[in-house]
Every structure is written in structure tokens, then in C-alpha cells.
Design an enzyme around this catalytic site. Structure first.
Site, short mmCIF file in Angstrom:
data_model
loop_
_atom_site.label_atom_id
_atom_site.label_comp_id
_atom_site.label_asym_id
_atom_site.label_seq_id
_atom_site.Cartn_x
_atom_site.Cartn_y
_atom_site.Cartn_z
N CYS A 87 45.72 42.07 19.85
CA CYS A 87 46.45 42.90 20.62
C CYS A 87 46.00 44.49 20.55
O CYS A 87 46.00 44.89 19.29
CB CYS A 87 47.95 42.76 20.17
SG CYS A 87 49.11 44.27 21.10
N ASN A 88 45.42 44.95 21.40
CA ASN A 88 44.99 46.41 21.44
C ASN A 88 46.11 47.38 21.09
O ASN A 88 45.77 48.39 20.46
CB ASN A 88 44.09 46.71 22.90
CG ASN A 88 43.10 45.97 23.40
OD1 ASN A 88 41.85 46.39 22.83
ND2 ASN A 88 43.28 44.68 23.64
N CYS A 201 43.29 45.36 27.08
CA CYS A 201 44.56 44.77 26.80
C CYS A 201 44.43 43.28 26.86
O CYS A 201 43.66 42.70 28.19
CB CYS A 201 45.67 44.94 27.86
SG CYS A 201 47.10 43.84 27.66
N1 DGL Z 1 48.36 42.14 24.80
C1 DGL Z 1 48.54 43.33 24.38
C2 DGL Z 1 47.40 44.21 24.19
O1 DGL Z 1 46.37 43.87 24.16
C3 DGL Z 1 49.98 44.02 24.60
C4 DGL Z 1 50.61 43.68 25.89
C5 DGL Z 1 52.13 44.28 25.85
O2 DGL Z 1 52.95 43.69 25.09
O3 DGL Z 1 52.16 45.40 26.52
O4 DGL Z 1 47.53 45.51 24.24
#
Ligand code: DGL
Length: 286
Positions: A87-88, A201
Site C-alpha cells: 500500500c503506497n 496505488c
Molecule cells: N491500495 C492502497 C494504496 O496503494 C490504498 C487504497 C485506499 O485504501 O485508499 O495506496
């Protein structure tokens, strides 16, 4: 991306041990998929922080307070050798805090700005992420370090996270949402020159084809999935894991009870995470 990779050794492909891949929702599946493809003998489990989804619109304070706690609780339960924050939004904020809390290696996920900067021919790239990742000092530093000579157009969208989840579950979705998510990049000053978009993301590779269809021809979309998978295997190689438990992989952890997790369970099952575990709950904080 599954092209033969010179930086992968046979030892990395044969890696043993257990990895827990973590995200707010189903985005981390795009990273888990790369890890499973590269090292099929690994035991890989998945955790979605359903109790706090989505991360993209949460305050930095709230996320910083939650992430080390939820990571610790999940690791206690799943007993992995390596914890992957797929998760970024979480990694660009609290990677150090999570590392400080855990006694196992932690692999983070950061926007693929460096590869995008070397790939672009026009010198104009887009960065599509959550609003959280867009406003991070960490992201600004990556741009300063690796993309100071080029133009980077940033846009944050939580709507695209939700759209990606609906799409992945095969539910009805608004196809116009892909065009809408890209419009602030292509409509910006110099946006017509964008030839590379960083999917910063982990949810967004779930809808890569839909985004590509909504973008002008010739735009390349890149993400960090394969790089994170390789880094995970490198770290495992160094960690020489001892089997902590003989249990198979494919477990799915969630972090709340009573919610409707049908969609998540369905999509995770499709990615091989079909053993749903009892929820891992955090004690309420005062
Ligand atoms: N999948 C996540 C990312 O890479 C975050 C998505 C979220 O929960 O807003 O940032």
C-alpha cells in the site's frame, strides 16, 4: 509483468517461508499475485484492514496511529517471516514506524517514479494515487530525487479505489469513472504530453486495462508490483527463515467483524486467498 527477469536468482524463485501481504483492501492482491508467480513455493497470506478502509482519505494522524498497531496484531496472528505493506498510502507515511514496531523485515511500496522518469520520452509523466500519497513529503522527495528534470502531474482519487474494487468483484460500475480519474492529469498544463502514468496505488493495476482504454493511445502505465515482489524475495533470502508453523498459505485476514465482506472474500478467493480467518481486532483506543 512476468517477463524473464535477470535480477532473479534460482534461489529467489525457490524461496521458502511465509509472507504476509497487507493493504487496506484488495489492492495488495496485485502485489501478492506477483510474489506468488515469482516464488510458487512460498506460503503467502493476505490481510486487508477492513476496519479502516479506505486509507486514501484518512488523516495522516489517524493512519499513523493505526498502522503499527494493526501490523503488530496481524503479524502476531499470522507469524510471517516478512511483512509486505502493499500500500503506497501506508508506506509513504509510516514505513519507519511499522519497522520499528515489528521484529521481522518489512517491505514497503512506494510510487514507481524512478522507473517512470527513465521511461518517459516526452519528459511529462502522470502520478495517479490516493490523495494521501499525493500530499506526502515522501512522494515530493521521490520526485525531487528522481524526477527533478521532468514534469510530474499529480492526481489523487479515492473514487478510483472504490471503482477498482467494484470492477474486480464483477459488479456494475460506472465506466466513465476511468476517464474522470484520468482527466485531471490529461487536462492539466502539459497534460497532452503525458506518455507515462505511474499507478501509485496498488488498487489501480486491477483496472489497468480500463485505464489504458480511457487514455490516449501510446500511454504506458507502470506500477511497483514486480519490484516489490523481487525485493520481498531478496529480503527472504537474507532472512533464512525457519519454519514457524507448518500451516499452508492462502489465509485471508480482516480487521473488523460484522461488516459485509462478501466482495472482498470473493475477489481474494479468486487470487488464491480462500481460507478466511477469524477477524483480527484491535483494542479500542481512548
Ligand atoms: N491500495 C492502497 C494504496 O496503494 C490504498 C487504497 C485506499 O485504501 O485508499 O495506496
Amino acid at each position: 509483468m512476468t517477463t524473464p527477469d535477470q535480477s532473479m536468482t534460482q534461489e529467489m524463485r525457490d524461496a521458502q517461508g511465509r509472507v504476509l501481504v497487507f493493504d487496506s483492501g484488495m489492492g495488495g492482491l496485485t502485489v501478492a499475485r506477483e510474489i506468488c508467480q515469482m516464488a510458487p513455493a512460498l506460503k503467502v497470506d493476505y490481510a486487508a484492514d477492513t476496519g479502516f478502509f479506505p486509507y486514501g482519505d484518512k488523516s495522516d494522524e489517524a493512519l499513523r496511529a493505526r498502522l503499527p498497531d494493526v501490523a503488530e496484531a496481524l503479524v502476531r496472528e499470522a507469524q510471517p517471516d516478512v511483512f509486505v505493506i502493499a500500500c503506497n498510502t501506508a508506506s509513504t507515511l509510516a514505513l519507519d514506524e511499522v519497522r520499528a514496531r515489528l521484529d521481522i523485515p518489512v517491505v514497503g511500496t512506494v510510487p514507481a517514479i524512478k522507473p517512470a522518469a527513465s521511461l518517459t520520452r516526452t519528459g511529462v509523466i502522470g502520478l495517479l494515487a490516493t490523495p494521501g500519497t499525493i500530499r506526502r513529503a515522501y512522494t515530493a522527495k521521490l520526485i525531487e530525487d528522481f524526477a527533478s528534470e521532468i514534469t510530474v502531474i499529480l492526481h489523487g482519487s479515492v473514487e478510483l479505489v472504490r471503482l477498482a474494487e467494484a470492477f474486480a468483484a464483477g459488479e456494475a460500475y460506472d465506466g466513465g469513472g476511468f476517464t474522470a480519474a484520468l482527466a485531471p492529469i490529461f487536462d492539466a498544463k502539459d497534460g497532452g504530453d503525458v506518455d507515462t502514468i505511474v499507478l501509485a496505488c496498488t488498487h489501480f493495476p486491477l483496472v489497468r486495462a480500463q485505464l489504458a482504454a480511457a487514455a490516449p493511445d501510446g500511454v504506458t502505465f507502470i506500477d511497483s508490483g514486480a519490484a516489490i515482489a523481487r525485493q520481498t524475495l531478496r529480503v527472504l533470502e537474507g532472512a533464512a527463515p525457519q519454519p514457524r508453523t507448518g500451516e499452508a498459505g492462502g489465509r485471508l485476514y480482516i480487521t473488523d467483524e460484522g461488516g459485509d465482506h462478501g466482495r472482498l472474500v470473493k475477489v481474494c478467493g479468486r487470487f488464491g486467498f480462500d481460507r478466511v480467518c477469524p477477524p483480527v481486532l484491535l483494542p479500542a483506543k481512548r
